[in-house]
Write a protein that holds these residues in place. Structure first.
Motif, mmCIF file in Angstrom:
data_model
loop_
_atom_site.group_PDB
_atom_site.id
_atom_site.type_symbol
_atom_site.label_atom_id
_atom_site.label_comp_id
_atom_site.label_asym_id
_atom_site.label_seq_id
_atom_site.Cartn_x
_atom_site.Cartn_y
_atom_site.Cartn_z
ATOM 1 N N LEU A 94 -19.656 -1.555 7.407
ATOM 2 C CA LEU A 94 -18.763 -2.487 7.329
ATOM 3 C C LEU A 94 -18.750 -3.222 5.750
ATOM 4 N N ARG A 95 -19.926 -3.431 5.062
ATOM 5 C CA ARG A 95 -20.194 -4.026 3.998
ATOM 6 C C ARG A 95 -19.610 -3.041 2.802
ATOM 7 N N ASP A 96 -20.025 -2.059 3.057
ATOM 8 C CA ASP A 96 -19.679 -0.796 1.833
ATOM 9 C C ASP A 96 -18.077 -0.788 1.891
ATOM 10 N N ALA A 97 -17.311 -0.908 3.250
ATOM 11 C CA ALA A 97 -15.876 -0.765 2.991
ATOM 12 C C ALA A 97 -15.204 -1.957 2.406
ATOM 13 N N LEU A 98 -15.777 -3.025 2.733
ATOM 14 C CA LEU A 98 -15.424 -4.363 2.126
ATOM 15 C C LEU A 98 -15.652 -4.501 0.565
ATOM 16 N N GLY A 99 -16.793 -3.879 0.376
ATOM 17 C CA GLY A 99 -17.002 -3.783 -1.106
ATOM 18 C C GLY A 99 -16.077 -2.891 -1.926
ATOM 19 N N GLN A 100 -15.844 -1.646 -1.170
ATOM 20 C CA GLN A 100 -14.791 -0.871 -1.900
ATOM 21 C C GLN A 100 -13.486 -1.537 -2.132
ATOM 22 N N LEU A 101 -13.146 -2.312 -1.076
ATOM 23 C CA LEU A 101 -11.846 -2.899 -1.172
ATOM 24 C C LEU A 101 -11.935 -4.147 -2.284
ATOM 25 N N THR A 102 -12.998 -4.720 -2.511
ATOM 26 C CA THR A 102 -13.151 -5.991 -3.359
ATOM 27 C C THR A 102 -13.192 -5.265 -4.719
ATOM 28 N N SER A 103 -13.953 -4.197 -5.055
ATOM 29 C CA SER A 103 -14.006 -3.698 -6.394
ATOM 30 C C SER A 103 -12.985 -2.679 -6.839
ATOM 31 N N GLY A 104 -12.074 -2.334 -5.820
ATOM 32 C CA GLY A 104 -11.015 -1.054 -5.691
ATOM 33 C C GLY A 104 -9.631 -1.668 -5.919
ATOM 34 N N ALA A 105 -9.051 -1.598 -4.913
ATOM 35 C CA ALA A 105 -7.509 -1.644 -4.709
ATOM 36 C C ALA A 105 -7.318 -3.144 -4.664
ATOM 37 N N LEU A 106 -8.228 -4.281 -4.213
ATOM 38 C CA LEU A 106 -7.806 -5.510 -4.167
ATOM 39 C C LEU A 106 -8.210 -6.244 -5.655
ATOM 40 N N ALA A 107 -8.924 -5.414 -6.305
ATOM 41 C CA ALA A 107 -9.570 -6.012 -7.472
ATOM 42 C C ALA A 107 -8.254 -6.715 -8.367
ATOM 43 N N GLY A 108 -8.646 -7.824 -8.733
ATOM 44 C CA GLY A 108 -7.575 -8.663 -9.722
ATOM 45 C C GLY A 108 -6.316 -8.734 -8.930
ATOM 46 N N ILE A 109 -6.139 -8.664 -7.793
ATOM 47 C CA ILE A 109 -4.561 -8.846 -7.063
ATOM 48 C C ILE A 109 -4.937 -9.913 -5.930
ATOM 49 N N PHE A 110 -5.870 -9.286 -4.829
ATOM 50 C CA PHE A 110 -5.916 -10.068 -3.641
ATOM 51 C C PHE A 110 -7.242 -10.709 -3.448
ATOM 52 N N ASP A 111 -8.134 -10.899 -4.615
ATOM 53 C CA ASP A 111 -9.425 -11.320 -4.399
ATOM 54 C C ASP A 111 -9.934 -12.584 -4.958
ATOM 55 N N ASP A 112 -8.731 -13.394 -5.065
ATOM 56 C CA ASP A 112 -8.764 -14.794 -5.344
ATOM 57 C C ASP A 112 -7.885 -15.740 -4.573
ATOM 58 N N HIS A 113 -8.074 -17.129 -4.787
ATOM 59 C CA HIS A 113 -7.004 -17.913 -4.164
ATOM 60 C C HIS A 113 -5.568 -17.728 -4.903
ATOM 61 N N THR A 114 -4.599 -18.257 -4.070
ATOM 62 C CA THR A 114 -3.241 -17.632 -4.428
ATOM 63 C C THR A 114 -2.861 -18.871 -5.758
ATOM 64 N N SER A 115 -2.250 -17.955 -6.664
ATOM 65 C CA SER A 115 -2.110 -18.557 -8.275
ATOM 66 C C SER A 115 -0.531 -18.808 -8.285
ATOM 67 N N ILE A 116 0.269 -18.569 -7.302
ATOM 68 C CA ILE A 116 1.901 -18.542 -7.363
ATOM 69 C C ILE A 116 2.188 -19.840 -6.353
ATOM 70 N N THR A 117 3.225 -20.324 -6.960
ATOM 71 C CA THR A 117 3.903 -21.124 -6.173
ATOM 72 C C THR A 117 5.231 -21.006 -5.753
ATOM 73 N N VAL A 118 5.386 -20.516 -4.156
ATOM 74 C CA VAL A 118 7.111 -20.123 -3.882
ATOM 75 C C VAL A 118 7.720 -21.253 -3.426
ATOM 76 N N ASP A 119 8.990 -20.922 -3.931
ATOM 77 C CA ASP A 119 9.865 -22.062 -3.688
ATOM 78 C C ASP A 119 10.494 -21.528 -2.574
ATOM 79 N N TRP A 120 10.303 -21.851 -1.464
ATOM 80 C CA TRP A 120 10.706 -21.677 0.064
ATOM 81 C C TRP A 120 12.393 -21.984 0.059
ATOM 82 N N ALA A 121 12.883 -22.841 -0.635
ATOM 83 C CA ALA A 121 14.170 -23.120 -0.495
ATOM 84 C C ALA A 121 15.064 -22.441 -1.340
ATOM 85 N N ALA A 122 14.545 -21.416 -2.259
ATOM 86 C CA ALA A 122 15.532 -20.561 -3.010
ATOM 87 C C ALA A 122 15.851 -19.516 -2.277
ATOM 88 N N PRO A 123 17.126 -19.099 -2.583
ATOM 89 C CA PRO A 123 17.764 -18.050 -1.719
ATOM 90 C C PRO A 123 17.057 -16.766 -1.720
#
Length: 503
Positions: free
Chosen positions: A293-322
């Motif tokens: 389990l830990r190796d699978a999460l580590g592979q995701l963290t250093s692989g496909a998720l690295a720099g994209i889904f590995d930190d807190h959300t940095s965008i502000t979505v305007d939910w009122a936009a069309p």
């Protein structure tokens, strides 16, 4: 003077003087052929028992029937027309009238065989499924609908966003945008004011969504050809780790947001409290039993998720936009698996953002290239299945685009659980749009969609002879529809810029 008629005629007079007239030749009577028909007076023969009724015109019988009974006597009459509500998409070729699409409106009506608002759009590339999707998005804005593109792998929706004054969020390695799939979303609001029962309900929703995501991400990793297992033991470990990281175990009134790398770090360096809650004898016992389990999460963290889904959300979505769009075109060089993992993360994040949607906040959730997500394994298929099931409660129209129905068969081995669930997804979308397909997919259409030979030929012949042509399956009713675009829409929906530039 003799009376008239008492004298001798010519023959007698000549005979008295010894002369006889020659006898006239006898002619045999002509034989007439029997008549087949006899002319009768207009009002019939005028004698008793003739069997004719005196009438000036043939009798006419009058029958009444409903529109769904009429095709029994006239099988080439078009199916009953749909109500003229929602987006006017084009022309119903069989009836010649306008064709409208109104998913939630149909759900609320008893005379339309639709019980959920989800749409699955199949089509060979270049047959018009993207144009149909964008036309629906634009035209439903007049009815208060907004759109969220949960992953745009090819930047097909960027011109549409730009025309509406919205800049898409670009996600990829080296880009500043971050999306945390473990975000609380609106459920974190007012947590301190909840009583114990309400807090438990919210916690069940949040942790359930996180477990579904992590189950799909871990299951996307493989040891050889076998997916990494995520059973009750792994689920208990992950759940305990998430509760500790958020503070839920200690009854904190303000829960802390966590990330997948933080979870991986906790499992790699477990605290005595975590080891005890997971019922392991020692830290070494915990590490040995959770290595995969830990190796699978580590592979995701250093692989496909690295720099994209590995930190807190940095965008502000305007939910009122069309419209809002999350671009994934920068992930294409990383392969289909990386795009599939990104789509799974965005699916979970999008579901979290909509868990407390206001009444009347109707939204179209567009999902492109869904086959890349479902090919990650059975858990990823279950995650997408859950999104379709929740569409009614969230007020969302889930619109999924795929190439062909056989994509659902490629998510696993024949007869596997993943394939069985993928087939059932068709029942969670009562509206299916079948654009042009090659003859090679005819068997798949027969098997998965239950189409007859006439409907199959519509998809493989008529729909292949023009862009925007499609067979629309609305419940059990079928319609031949030609999508019609305004010139301004045609410019926004054009997706062959690269080919046109090369030519």
């Amino acid at each position: 003077m003799r009376r008239a008629g008492t004298g001798r005629d010519v023959t007698r007079l000549l005979a008295d003087f010894g002369h006889d007239l020659p006898a006239a030749p006898s002619l045999s009577p002509s034989v007439r052929e029997p008549r087949l028909y006899r002319n009768a007076p207009r009002r019939g023969p005028r004698y008793r028992g003739s069997g004719w009724a005196a009438s000036t015109r043939a009798p006419v019988s009058v029958w009444r029937m409903t529109s769904d009974q009429a095709p029994v006597l006239w099988p080439f009459i078009a199916a009953p027309g749909l109500p003229p509500t929602g987006a006017q998409m084009g022309i119903d070729v069989l009836s010649g009238g306008s064709f409208y699409l109104d998913p939630f409106g149909w759900v609320l009506r008893d005379d339309v065989p639709v019980t959920n608002p989800n749409v699955i759009c199949f089509g060979k590339p270049g047959r018009g499924k993207s144009a149909t999707t964008k036309a629906f998005i634009l035209r439903m804005m007049d009815f208060g609908y907004r759109t969220l593109i949960l992953g745009d792998p090819k930047d097909e929706y960027e011109p549409l966003c730009t025309a509406l004054g919205v800049e898409p969020f670009r996600i990829g390695p080296g880009l500043p945008a971050r999306i945390n799939p473990l975000a609380f979303g609106p459920l974190a609001q007012g947590w301190a004011d909840l009583d114990a029962a309400q807090a438990q309900v919210r916690a069940a929703i949040v942790f359930g969504r996180w477990l579904t995501l992590l189950r799909g991400l871990v299951g996307s990793q493989r040891v050889g050809e076998v997916p990494v297992p995520f059973g009750p033991v792994e689920e208990n470990v992950v759940k305990a780790g998430l509760r500790l990281l958020t503070g839920y175990t200690h009854g904190t009134t303000h829960l802390a947001e966590t990330t997948i790398p933080a979870l991986w770090h906790l499992l790699n360096t477990p605290t005595p409290e975590l080891v005890e809650q997971c019922r392991y004898a020692s830290t070494r016992h915990f590490l040995d039993e959770t290595r995969l389990l830990r190796d699978a999460l580590g592979q995701l963290t250093s692989g496909a998720l690295a720099g994209i889904f590995d930190d807190h959300t940095s965008i502000t979505v305007d939910w009122a936009a069309p419209i809002q769009s999350l671009s994934l075109s920068r992930l294409e060089p990383l392969g289909d698996e990386a795009v599939g993992i990104a789509l799974t993360c965005l699916s979970s994040w999008g579901r979290g953002m909509r868990e407390l949607a206001d009444p009347g906040d109707l939204r179209i959730m567009v999902r492109d290239e869904v086959w890349k997500q479902m090919r990650l394994g059975v858990e990823a298929v279950k995650s997408f299945d859950g999104d379709l099931r929740l569409s009614r409660s969230h007020g969302d129209v889930q619109w999924a685009n795929a190439h062909k129905p056989s994509d659902l068969l490629s998510v696993g081995n024949a007869g596997s659980q993943a394939v069985a669930i993928a087939k059932d997804l068709l029942h969670l979308a009562d509206i299916k749009i079948l654009h042009g397909q090659d003859l090679g997919v005819a068997r798949d259409l027969e098997q998965l969609m239950g189409l007859g030979p006439i409907a199959r030929d519509v998809v493989t012949t008529w729909a292949m002879h023009g862009k925007g042509r499609a067979l629309w399956c609305v419940g059990e009713q079928q319609y031949k529809v030609q999508t019609v675009l305004h010139p301004a829409e045609a410019a926004l929906t054009f997706t062959n810029d690269a080919i046109a530039g090369a030519a």
